[in-house]
Design a protein around this motif. Sequence first.
Motif, PDB file in Angstrom:
ATOM      1  N   ARG A  39       2.375  48.031  10.305  1.00  0.00           N
ATOM      2  CA  ARG A  39       1.062  48.120   9.934  1.00  0.00           C
ATOM      3  C   ARG A  39       0.879  47.129   8.528  1.00  0.00           C
ATOM      4  NH1 ARG A  39       0.629  54.882   9.943  1.00  0.00           N
ATOM      5  NH2 ARG A  39       1.494  54.937  11.898  1.00  0.00           N
ATOM      6  N   ILE A  40       2.065  46.753   8.097  1.00  0.00           N
ATOM      7  CA  ILE A  40       2.048  45.887   6.952  1.00  0.00           C
ATOM      8  C   ILE A  40       1.404  44.516   7.236  1.00  0.00           C
ATOM      9  CG2 ILE A  40       3.469  44.594   5.099  1.00  0.00           C
ATOM     10  CD1 ILE A  40       5.503  46.885   5.569  1.00  0.00           C
TER      11      ILE A  40
ATOM     12  N   CYS B 208       2.255  48.225  -1.109  1.00  0.00           N
ATOM     13  CA  CYS B 208       3.540  48.960  -1.413  1.00  0.00           C
ATOM     14  C   CYS B 208       3.805  49.829  -0.131  1.00  0.00           C
ATOM     15  CB  CYS B 208       3.220  49.784  -2.526  1.00  0.00           C
ATOM     16  SG  CYS B 208       2.095  51.254  -2.530  1.00  0.00           S
ATOM     17  N   PHE B 209       5.114  50.040   0.061  1.00  0.00           N
ATOM     18  CA  PHE B 209       5.523  50.853   1.291  1.00  0.00           C
ATOM     19  C   PHE B 209       6.752  51.766   0.492  1.00  0.00           C
ATOM     20  CE2 PHE B 209       8.428  51.635   4.896  1.00  0.00           C
ATOM     21  CZ  PHE B 209       7.583  52.234   5.748  1.00  0.00           C
TER      22      PHE B 209
ATOM     23  N   LYS C  69      15.364  43.032   4.118  1.00  0.00           N
ATOM     24  CA  LYS C  69      15.110  41.650   4.364  1.00  0.00           C
ATOM     25  C   LYS C  69      15.210  41.196   5.757  1.00  0.00           C
ATOM     26  CE  LYS C  69      17.254  37.308   2.684  1.00  0.00           C
ATOM     27  NZ  LYS C  69      18.590  36.559   2.081  1.00  0.00           N
ATOM     28  N   LYS C  70      15.520  41.878   6.635  1.00  0.00           N
ATOM     29  CA  LYS C  70      15.260  41.586   8.023  1.00  0.00           C
ATOM     30  C   LYS C  70      13.749  41.745   8.447  1.00  0.00           C
ATOM     31  CE  LYS C  70      20.136  42.749   9.143  1.00  0.00           C
ATOM     32  NZ  LYS C  70      20.876  43.875  10.040  1.00  0.00           N
ATOM     33  N   PHE C  71      13.040  42.328   7.657  1.00  0.00           N
ATOM     34  CA  PHE C  71      11.961  42.721   8.158  1.00  0.00           C
ATOM     35  C   PHE C  71      10.701  41.807   7.401  1.00  0.00           C
ATOM     36  CE2 PHE C  71      13.975  46.393   9.566  1.00  0.00           C
ATOM     37  CZ  PHE C  71      13.181  47.044  10.684  1.00  0.00           C
TER      38      PHE C  71
ATOM     39  N   LYS D 270       1.907  54.455   1.962  1.00  0.00           N
ATOM     40  CA  LYS D 270       1.632  53.025   2.082  1.00  0.00           C
ATOM     41  C   LYS D 270       0.082  52.763   1.348  1.00  0.00           C
ATOM     42  CE  LYS D 270       0.591  49.393   5.312  1.00  0.00           C
ATOM     43  NZ  LYS D 270      -0.989  49.213   5.032  1.00  0.00           N
ATOM     44  N   GLY D 271       0.225  51.814   0.557  1.00  0.00           N
ATOM     45  CA  GLY D 271      -1.068  51.307  -0.079  1.00  0.00           C
ATOM     46  C   GLY D 271      -1.295  50.329  -0.492  1.00  0.00           C
ATOM     47  N   ARG D 272      -2.418  49.621  -0.738  1.00  0.00           N
ATOM     48  CA  ARG D 272      -2.841  48.278  -1.174  1.00  0.00           C
ATOM     49  C   ARG D 272      -3.567  48.279  -2.317  1.00  0.00           C
ATOM     50  NH1 ARG D 272      -5.954  46.054   3.236  1.00  0.00           N
ATOM     51  NH2 ARG D 272      -4.259  46.534   4.541  1.00  0.00           N
ATOM     52  N   LYS D 273      -3.390  47.300  -3.345  1.00  0.00           N
ATOM     53  CA  LYS D 273      -4.230  46.972  -4.521  1.00  0.00           C
ATOM     54  C   LYS D 273      -5.535  46.457  -4.110  1.00  0.00           C
ATOM     55  CE  LYS D 273      -3.656  45.288  -9.262  1.00  0.00           C
ATOM     56  NZ  LYS D 273      -2.554  44.774 -10.277  1.00  0.00           N
ATOM     57  N   ALA D 274      -6.414  46.878  -4.803  1.00  0.00           N
ATOM     58  CA  ALA D 274      -7.796  46.456  -4.587  1.00  0.00           C
ATOM     59  C   ALA D 274      -8.028  45.226  -5.093  1.00  0.00           C
ATOM     60  CB  ALA D 274      -8.955  47.476  -5.180  1.00  0.00           C
TER      61      ALA D 274
END
Length: 277
Positions: free
Chosen positions: A28-29, A137-138, A54-56, A270-274
Amino acid sequence: MNDAELYNKSNIITKTDALQCLEEYGKRIKWKNGEITVLDIGCGDGGVTMGILKKFIPDNCERLVGCDISENMVHFANKQYANDHTSFMVLNIEGDLPNKLRGTFDYVFSFYALHWIQQQEVAFANIYDLLSERGECFLVFLAHTPVFDVYRVLSRSTKWKFWMKDVERFISPYIDCLEPEKKVKQMMTSIGFTSVEVECLHKTFVYPNLDVLKGLVTSINPFEIPKDLEEDFLLDYFNVLRDLRIIDHASSNVDGPTKATFNYRLIVAKGRKALIF
């Protein structure tokens, strides 16, 4: 919480949940095109940062930074894992942010660290400020684990209460919350995060033997128990686990092969900065 080498060998539950959560929710990222910067908060010894996270992370990652409040952990991580694109630094996510870090990370991760923070709003606001525009962020942290129950039981005993006066500092602020996911989502939204998703997972982890659990308990113990009382403290700790039916009550040998079954609640947020206009 400063024995980095012991923690590196013992924190199998953190590594297991970090991997499972990234496999399940990592799709979902929304990764950006072009060079990106990534921060791992509460990186500890650096094992999860380098061995799992790091693998992701896509190949366009220009800089990967791990941070932790423990100087010993950061020193160990830099010694073991630092390279031209990866470094580790001391940072208190509950404190004042250096201005040079504000808005500099496209992605912020954290695994098994934020439940140690009592000032949740401060920590989450700092995470928001660390992110660049549209950064994500996760975060994975505990709402409840039997470890917190053990701390409370021992802190009420005449034997240990002197050394555990500040016990609530080291217990998740969500331990007594019936719906922690709602509380976290409301807090993140009020700070300014968008596309907020929060889930509370009910999980079970079985330690294959008590040696591994003993190592973890010792490496994360936040209380300054005198050296000559450490073994006694550990014995009482495991006796409480037996009383709670985490460990088979019939087992009396801390170093034996008996399994320990932990039922716990894990928050995934999980969230996102506007976008700032």
